[in-house]
Design a protein around this motif. Structure first.
Motif, PDB file in Angstrom:
ATOM      1  N   ARG A 139      44.407  76.067 -18.040  1.00 41.65           N
ATOM      2  CA  ARG A 139      43.535  74.912 -18.260  1.00 41.65           C
ATOM      3  C   ARG A 139      42.507  75.199 -19.355  1.00 41.65           C
ATOM      4  NH1 ARG A 139      41.399  71.727 -13.167  1.00 41.65           N
ATOM      5  NH2 ARG A 139      43.591  71.146 -13.335  1.00 41.65           N
ATOM      6  N   ARG A 140      41.873  76.350 -19.279  1.00 42.88           N
ATOM      7  CA  ARG A 140      40.881  76.699 -20.303  1.00 42.88           C
ATOM      8  C   ARG A 140      41.547  76.835 -21.671  1.00 42.88           C
ATOM      9  NH1 ARG A 140      35.652  78.982 -20.178  1.00 42.88           N
ATOM     10  NH2 ARG A 140      35.115  80.145 -22.069  1.00 42.88           N
ATOM     11  N   GLY A 141      42.743  77.405 -21.685  1.00 41.79           N
ATOM     12  CA  GLY A 141      43.449  77.560 -22.950  1.00 41.79           C
ATOM     13  C   GLY A 141      43.747  76.228 -23.615  1.00 41.79           C
ATOM     14  N   GLN A 156      38.369  67.314 -20.006  1.00 39.83           N
ATOM     15  CA  GLN A 156      37.401  68.397 -19.880  1.00 39.83           C
ATOM     16  C   GLN A 156      36.932  68.548 -18.441  1.00 39.83           C
ATOM     17  OE1 GLN A 156      36.658  70.590 -22.412  1.00 39.83           O
ATOM     18  NE2 GLN A 156      38.307  69.507 -23.460  1.00 39.83           N
ATOM     19  N   SER A 157      36.079  69.543 -18.189  1.00 33.75           N
ATOM     20  CA  SER A 157      35.666  69.878 -16.831  1.00 33.75           C
ATOM     21  C   SER A 157      34.217  70.332 -16.837  1.00 33.75           C
ATOM     22  CB  SER A 157      36.557  70.999 -16.270  1.00 33.75           C
ATOM     23  OG  SER A 157      36.048  71.499 -15.062  1.00 33.75           O
ATOM     24  N   LYS A 158      33.541  70.137 -15.702  1.00 32.74           N
ATOM     25  CA  LYS A 158      32.189  70.646 -15.538  1.00 32.74           C
ATOM     26  C   LYS A 158      32.190  72.056 -14.947  1.00 32.74           C
ATOM     27  CE  LYS A 158      30.031  66.098 -15.013  1.00 32.74           C
ATOM     28  NZ  LYS A 158      29.201  65.217 -14.138  1.00 32.74           N
ATOM     29  N   GLU A 213      36.105  76.690 -16.791  1.00 27.47           N
ATOM     30  CA  GLU A 213      37.155  75.919 -17.444  1.00 27.47           C
ATOM     31  C   GLU A 213      36.661  75.175 -18.685  1.00 27.47           C
ATOM     32  OE1 GLU A 213      38.437  73.451 -14.269  1.00 27.47           O
ATOM     33  OE2 GLU A 213      39.503  75.043 -13.216  1.00 27.47           O
ATOM     34  N   VAL A 214      35.371  75.275 -18.975  1.00 20.77           N
ATOM     35  CA  VAL A 214      34.819  74.576 -20.137  1.00 20.77           C
ATOM     36  C   VAL A 214      35.192  75.333 -21.405  1.00 20.77           C
ATOM     37  CG1 VAL A 214      32.710  73.869 -21.306  1.00 20.77           C
ATOM     38  CG2 VAL A 214      32.929  73.564 -18.834  1.00 20.77           C
ATOM     39  N   ASN A 246      36.894  86.272 -22.400  1.00 25.27           N
ATOM     40  CA  ASN A 246      36.665  84.863 -22.730  1.00 25.27           C
ATOM     41  C   ASN A 246      37.036  83.904 -21.598  1.00 25.27           C
ATOM     42  OD1 ASN A 246      39.491  84.546 -22.795  1.00 25.27           O
ATOM     43  ND2 ASN A 246      39.605  84.611 -25.034  1.00 25.27           N
ATOM     44  N   GLY A 247      37.310  84.452 -20.416  1.00 24.08           N
ATOM     45  CA  GLY A 247      37.629  83.609 -19.272  1.00 24.08           C
ATOM     46  C   GLY A 247      39.054  83.112 -19.244  1.00 24.08           C
ATOM     47  N   GLY A 248      39.899  83.633 -20.136  1.00 26.02           N
ATOM     48  CA  GLY A 248      41.287  83.189 -20.189  1.00 26.02           C
ATOM     49  C   GLY A 248      42.164  83.781 -19.105  1.00 26.02           C
ATOM     50  N   VAL A 249      41.694  84.860 -18.459  1.00 30.58           N
ATOM     51  CA  VAL A 249      42.422  85.476 -17.336  1.00 30.58           C
ATOM     52  C   VAL A 249      41.408  85.798 -16.245  1.00 30.58           C
ATOM     53  CG1 VAL A 249      43.982  87.318 -16.603  1.00 30.58           C
ATOM     54  CG2 VAL A 249      44.043  86.528 -18.963  1.00 30.58           C
TER      55      VAL A 249
END
Length: 388
Positions: A303-305, A315-317, A321-322, A349-352
């Motif tokens: 989702r983030r990717g 988008q998301s809050k 996931e932002v 970067n929050g990708g994993v």
């Protein structure tokens, strides 16, 4: 007249009608938009793999609901020739964005995209940089998570034997195996003195587990995964970390079946025996609630990717996931605004993400805290996940 041209004409006619009706002060629907199909191809486990296939399909449906796509089409394929046939069919259906999931169809995707430079494609977890300019890519760095998975598996093990397996063609395979072993080694260095050492299991030659070379690389089929699980469990391995598609599903399905059989066989209220060690799995994919065997999950943040690559994606809050603001303005490619052609998801970067699941690990002292601590030590540079 082609399907795409015909739809454009309909839209133009509707727009003209709107102008006429507006002059009469009559409220009318917006003009019809040209159809934009989001198409997906996945092999070999398809879209019920509880991993990248399922996550990407879920996101495509979310995008359809937000009118990024007018509709979606998906197909599970069994191999290279089937991938090529699926790509050809989707091309004839005027797919606006065609996504191929997993490394199994990466070569076919590259060849087909090169032959159709006006079409737009996306490769998810293809594990290759050798792609034409009209192919966007999304991949994930699984080396640090594999290190944490090795440490976590050793923490969760009751027999002291843990194992990791990769499907043939899975990205970063050799580095994942080395990082897992390094995580187990670090556990052995840092464990309490009174606890036994953990061991990384390496199956002997023979059987599906040793097909085509490495004893820890198997064919990406459910049968190969089941065979690997049986061989491992018979060798007292009670925590397994499978990376793959169909093979991983074979491992987790077998683990669930074994847990059911062992639990049913040991339900004796008069027995003082604690029973055999139940099999456990550190999963790569969606949250592990679908299986009682899963004690921790390495999750690719698809989702983030997608939100990073496509500014118009829903988008998301949720801060996890932002998508970050693009450094440069998005470019128009194939009717989409694209901010990033190549997304590389990492722990940084929050990708994993890697998290302990409810259940067994929640009863292991500081299991969740240990995962968080390892993640921060890797981010700070204190730990090299390939060396420990």
């Amino acid at each position: 007249m082609s399907l795409r041209v015909r739809r454009t004409s309909i839209a133009a006619f509707a727009a003209a009608g709107t102008l006429v009706l507006t002059g009469c002060s009559v409220t009318t629907p917006e003009a019809l938009e040209e159809e934009r199909l989001g198409c997906l191809v996945s092999a070999p486990a398809g879209f019920d793999d509880h991993s990248a296939g399922a996550l990407t399909l879920e996101e495509a449906e979310l995008a359809r609901g937000a009118r990024v796509f007018s509709g979606t089409s998906s197909q599970r394929v069994s191999g290279g020739s089937a991938t090529s046939a699926a790509l050809d069919r989707m091309h004839r259906n005027n797919c606006a964005l065609t996504t191929v999931i997993g490394p199994g169809g990466a070569d076919e995707l590259a060849d087909f995209a090169a032959a159709h430079p006006d079409d737009l494609f996306l490769g998810v977890s293809s594990g290759t940089d050798d792609l034409p300019k009209n192919v966007l890519s999304m991949d994930f760095d699984l080396v640090p998570p594999a290190f944490i998975a090795g440490y976590t598996a050793a923490t969760a093990s009751e027999t002291g034997k843990v194992g990791v397996v990769v499907a043939h063609g899975f990205p970063q395979s050799e580095r994942i195996l080395a990082a897992f072993d390094a995580g187990v080694d670090l556990y052995n260095k840092e464990k309490d003195e009174d606890l036994p050492k953990a061991e990384s299991y390496r199956p002997s030659s023979g059987g599906a587990a040793s097909a085509n070379g490495s004893p820890r690389a198997i064919d990406d089929t459910r049968d190969a995964g089941k065979d690997y699980f049986e061989r491992s469990f018979d060798a007292d391995v009670d925590v397994l970390v499978p990376f793959g598609s169909a093979a991983a599903m074979g491992v987790v399905t077998s683990a669930d079946e074994k847990r059911t059989d062992l639990t049913a066989a040991t339900q004796d209220p008069e027995s003082d025996d604690e029973g055999p060690s139940l099999p456990k799995v550190v999963w790569y994919g969606t949250a592990g609630g679908f299986s009682k065997a899963i004690v921790a999950t390495v999750e690719p943040n698809v989702r983030r990717g997608l939100r990073t690559m496509f500014p118009d994606w829903p988008q998301s809050k949720n801060p996890d996931e932002v998508a970050p603001a693009p450094k440069t303005g998005p470019e128009e490619i194939g009717g989409f605004r694209v901010a990033d052609r190549h997304y590389w998801g990492t722990l940084d970067n929050g990708g994993v993400r890697i998290v302990a699941e409810d259940g067994f690990l929640s009863r292991v002292s500081d299991a969740g805290r240990g995962i968080t601590d390892l993640r921060e030590r890797i981010k700070s540079g204190e730990i090299d996940p390939e060396k420990g």
